[in-house]
Write a protein that holds these residues in place. Structure first.
Motif, PDB file in Angstrom:
ATOM      1  N   LYS A 219       0.800  -1.220   0.000  1.00 29.20           N
ATOM      2  CA  LYS A 219       0.000   0.000   0.000  1.00 29.20           C
ATOM      3  C   LYS A 219       0.839   1.279   0.000  1.00 29.20           C
ATOM      4  N   ASP A 220       2.172   1.126   0.035  1.00 30.82           N
ATOM      5  CA  ASP A 220       3.050   2.285  -0.059  1.00 30.82           C
ATOM      6  C   ASP A 220       3.804   2.308  -1.391  1.00 30.82           C
ATOM      7  N   THR A 221       3.394   1.476  -2.338  1.00 30.22           N
ATOM      8  CA  THR A 221       3.988   1.483  -3.668  1.00 30.22           C
ATOM      9  C   THR A 221       3.351   2.578  -4.513  1.00 30.22           C
ATOM     10  N   MET A 222       4.161   3.355  -5.190  1.00 33.83           N
ATOM     11  CA  MET A 222       3.668   4.443  -6.036  1.00 33.83           C
ATOM     12  C   MET A 222       3.089   3.854  -7.321  1.00 33.83           C
ATOM     13  N   ILE A 223       1.797   4.090  -7.551  1.00 33.87           N
ATOM     14  CA  ILE A 223       1.122   3.555  -8.731  1.00 33.87           C
ATOM     15  C   ILE A 223       0.237   4.643  -9.349  1.00 33.87           C
ATOM     16  N   VAL A 224      -0.219   4.397 -10.562  1.00 38.24           N
ATOM     17  CA  VAL A 224      -1.177   5.300 -11.191  1.00 38.24           C
ATOM     18  C   VAL A 224      -2.529   5.111 -10.496  1.00 38.24           C
ATOM     19  N   THR A 225      -3.074   6.177  -9.948  1.00 34.13           N
ATOM     20  CA  THR A 225      -4.262   6.082  -9.089  1.00 34.13           C
ATOM     21  C   THR A 225      -5.295   7.133  -9.477  1.00 34.13           C
ATOM     22  N   TYR A 226      -6.529   6.710  -9.440  1.00 35.61           N
ATOM     23  CA  TYR A 226      -7.668   7.619  -9.654  1.00 35.61           C
ATOM     24  C   TYR A 226      -8.200   8.062  -8.292  1.00 35.61           C
ATOM     25  N   THR A 303       0.112   6.588  -3.762  1.00 31.40           N
ATOM     26  CA  THR A 303       0.064   5.294  -3.087  1.00 31.40           C
ATOM     27  C   THR A 303      -1.333   5.101  -2.500  1.00 31.40           C
ATOM     28  N   GLN A 304      -1.660   3.855  -2.233  1.00 36.29           N
ATOM     29  CA  GLN A 304      -2.974   3.583  -1.659  1.00 36.29           C
ATOM     30  C   GLN A 304      -3.105   4.197  -0.271  1.00 36.29           C
ATOM     31  N   ASN A 305      -2.045   4.104   0.532  1.00 34.35           N
ATOM     32  CA  ASN A 305      -2.087   4.741   1.854  1.00 34.35           C
ATOM     33  C   ASN A 305      -2.152   6.250   1.717  1.00 34.35           C
ATOM     34  N   GLY A 306      -1.415   6.796   0.752  1.00 38.91           N
ATOM     35  CA  GLY A 306      -1.427   8.238   0.546  1.00 38.91           C
ATOM     36  C   GLY A 306      -2.792   8.755   0.168  1.00 38.91           C
ATOM     37  N   MET A 307      -3.500   8.009  -0.702  1.00 34.28           N
ATOM     38  CA  MET A 307      -4.836   8.422  -1.112  1.00 34.28           C
ATOM     39  C   MET A 307      -5.822   8.286   0.040  1.00 34.28           C
ATOM     40  N   ALA A 308      -5.687   7.205   0.813  1.00 35.53           N
ATOM     41  CA  ALA A 308      -6.642   6.955   1.890  1.00 35.53           C
ATOM     42  C   ALA A 308      -6.478   7.948   3.039  1.00 35.53           C
ATOM     43  N   ARG A 313       3.003  14.674  -0.997  1.00 33.63           N
ATOM     44  CA  ARG A 313       4.032  13.931  -1.722  1.00 33.63           C
ATOM     45  C   ARG A 313       5.244  13.664  -0.832  1.00 33.63           C
ATOM     46  N   GLN A 314       5.619  14.628   0.001  1.00 34.34           N
ATOM     47  CA  GLN A 314       6.759  14.441   0.895  1.00 34.34           C
ATOM     48  C   GLN A 314       6.495  13.307   1.886  1.00 34.34           C
ATOM     49  N   GLU A 315       5.265  13.217   2.378  1.00 30.91           N
ATOM     50  CA  GLU A 315       4.933  12.132   3.313  1.00 30.91           C
ATOM     51  C   GLU A 315       4.988  10.780   2.620  1.00 30.91           C
ATOM     52  N   MET A 316       4.536  10.723   1.378  1.00 32.48           N
ATOM     53  CA  MET A 316       4.585   9.456   0.641  1.00 32.48           C
ATOM     54  C   MET A 316       6.021   9.042   0.352  1.00 32.48           C
ATOM     55  N   ILE A 317       6.862  10.027   0.028  1.00 29.90           N
ATOM     56  CA  ILE A 317       8.280   9.712  -0.216  1.00 29.90           C
ATOM     57  C   ILE A 317       8.931   9.207   1.068  1.00 29.90           C
ATOM     58  N   ARG A 318       8.576   9.812   2.212  1.00 29.68           N
ATOM     59  CA  ARG A 318       9.139   9.378   3.482  1.00 29.68           C
ATOM     60  C   ARG A 318       8.724   7.943   3.808  1.00 29.68           C
ATOM     61  N   HIS A 319       7.491   7.591   3.482  1.00 30.36           N
ATOM     62  CA  HIS A 319       7.024   6.225   3.751  1.00 30.36           C
ATOM     63  C   HIS A 319       7.568   5.216   2.733  1.00 30.36           C
TER      64      HIS A 319
END
Length: 457
Positions: A219-226, A303-308, A313-319
């Protein structure tokens, strides 16, 4: 009656422009300049990169490798696999979307198709139109260009194993050998079939990577997300209409994200194994958002966690720096350093000591005992070398034959060595000895090889 098979629905991707499209085309140019240009480069009056299977020599710029150096190929494959795992864990299918040969050649073939037949709408009309001289001419020209490009690709591929200038001369003279002809047409046919006809079918049904990618995703993998929370409920509306007053989200349901997708999926349905992460849907959605005056990012890399949890973006990069990624990175760094350090410190001299099976041991003049060995000396440099051979391990042991061996550049030479010991210098049986082979030139290459001296009863 229920059929287990369904006919393929041909996908005609729509052209798109944007940041990720530019990155994809930059990768296409980079990879193809390397692939098509590398065989034509020269290094020390030879082809810079050449895998000469007949001579069992592999030239990579200044390196000359032999089959005994197969361990480096193994190391390179391990590095490639770990790099793929690492990039997948961090940012999904970047390899598939930007650098995979299937993606790259499909992009090129689609570009040729667009130039001949027109954009998506024109191609769809041409598909539905009855056969006519115009349709036959366009389709014929397209396939002719595809075949020529595929054959050029096959020719370049074979040029890595047969000197490409020699291959070009043989091709122009129609004098290609059977194996060269086979591989040119085989690789050309594979390129033509995969990139021209099968396209997304290779990614969806033939490529194993699409099947096991879920083992590397989390859930912390960067993917194409809607962004479903922002986009739903979707629906058409006037550009001047207030979506909140209409009870609508930001998605105008234009279906352009589906039209530009090379695998034909709807990213709004969530993560799907067919998605290759190319970012085409991001580019076209951002373009639509600009036109209707909405903020960009309805479809984006996230990321799925980022969207939820609404992370920045900085928080997602940190995770992204999580245990799995750190383990992959550490192992990849260790193996990469080990392989390239070993390659850098590699001695360009290899020696195999082979006993003469015709005579294990014999008595010669003055009662001396003689064993005959054959040294296979491989000069892995591109300069003439003279090597001096010495032996030690028993009292009075000496080489009774020529002790200096001249080996030409990248040559493998067999040199017989008659080794003798004085009478009664050793008891009957086998005794370990050591050959030392050292370069007499500017380099200080030295190899020590063990052998056994036999003393008869």
């Amino acid at each position: 009656m229920v059929s287990l098979y369904a006919s393929r629905k041909k996908i005609q991707p729509r052209s798109v422009f944007g940041l990720f499209t530019k990155w994809r085309w930059a990768t296409v140019w980079l990879t193809q300049l390397v692939f098509y240009g590398l065989p034509w480069l020269e290094w020390n009056a030879r082809q810079a990169v050449l895998f000469d299977l007949e001579a069992r020599r592999f030239f990579i710029f200044g390196l000359v490798l032999y089959p005994q150096d197969f361990i480096y190929l193994t190391g390179l494959l391990v590095i490639s696999a770990l790099a793929l795992f690492l990039f997948t864990a961090v940012a999904g299918r970047l390899w598939c979307g930007y650098a995979c040969p299937q993606t790259v050649y499909t992009e090129i073939f689609l570009w040729i198709e667009k130039k001949v037949e027109g954009d998506r709408s024109a191609r769809l009309r041409l598909d539905q139109a009855p056969l006519s001289p115009s349709k036959f001419g366009k389709r014929g020209l397209k396939h002719l260009l595809w075949v020529l490009f595929a054959l050029w690709t096959g020719f370049t591929f074979v040029g890595y194993f047969t000197p490409i200038r020699e291959l070009a001369t043989l091709t122009l003279a129609a004098s290609l050998g059977p194996w060269q002809t086979f591989w040119v047409f085989f690789y050309g046919f594979a390129t033509y079939g995969n990139a021209g006809w099968m396209r997304e079918q290779v990614c969806k049904y033939m490529c194993p990577y699409a099947r096991f990618q879920s083992a590397m995703f989390d859930k912390d993998t960067m993917i194409v997300t809607y962004d479903k929370a922002r986009g739903e409920p979707r629906g058409a509306r006037s550009k001047k209409a207030d979506p909140k007053a209409l009870g609508l989200g930001s998605c105008v349901d234009c279906s352009l994200c589906v039209q530009v997708c090379p695998t034909g999926i709807d990213i709004r349905n969530g993560l799907q194994y067919e998605c290759i992460g190319c970012g085409a849907c991001i580019d076209v959605c951002d373009e639509v958002m600009d036109k209707v005056g909405y903020p960009r990012g309805l479809v984006k890399y996230s990321t799925q966690n980022g969207m939820a949890q609404g992370w920045t973006r900085q928080e997602m990069i940190r995770h992204a720096f999580r245990p799995r990624v750190l383990v992959y990175t550490t192992i990849l760094a260790v193996i990469t350093i080990a392989v390239f350090t070993s390659l850098f410190l590699r001695t360009p001299l290899k020696v195999d000591v082979i006993r003469d099976r015709g005579s294990l041991a014999r008595m010669v003049e003055h009662g001396r005992i003689e064993n005959v060995f054959r040294l296979q000396i491989m000069n892995a440099t591109e300069e003439r070398q003279v090597y001096r051979v010495t032996v030690e391990g028993l009292d009075g042991i000496a080489i009774a034959s020529e002790t200096e061996v001249e080996v030409l550049p990248t040559e493998v030479r067999s040199a017989p060595m008659a080794v003798q010991i004085p009478p009664n210098a050793a008891s009957p049986g086998s005794h370990p000895i050591r050959f030392t082979i050292r370069s007499t030139g500017d380099s200080v290459d030295e190899v020590v090889e063990k052998a056994v001296f036999l003393v008869p009863r």
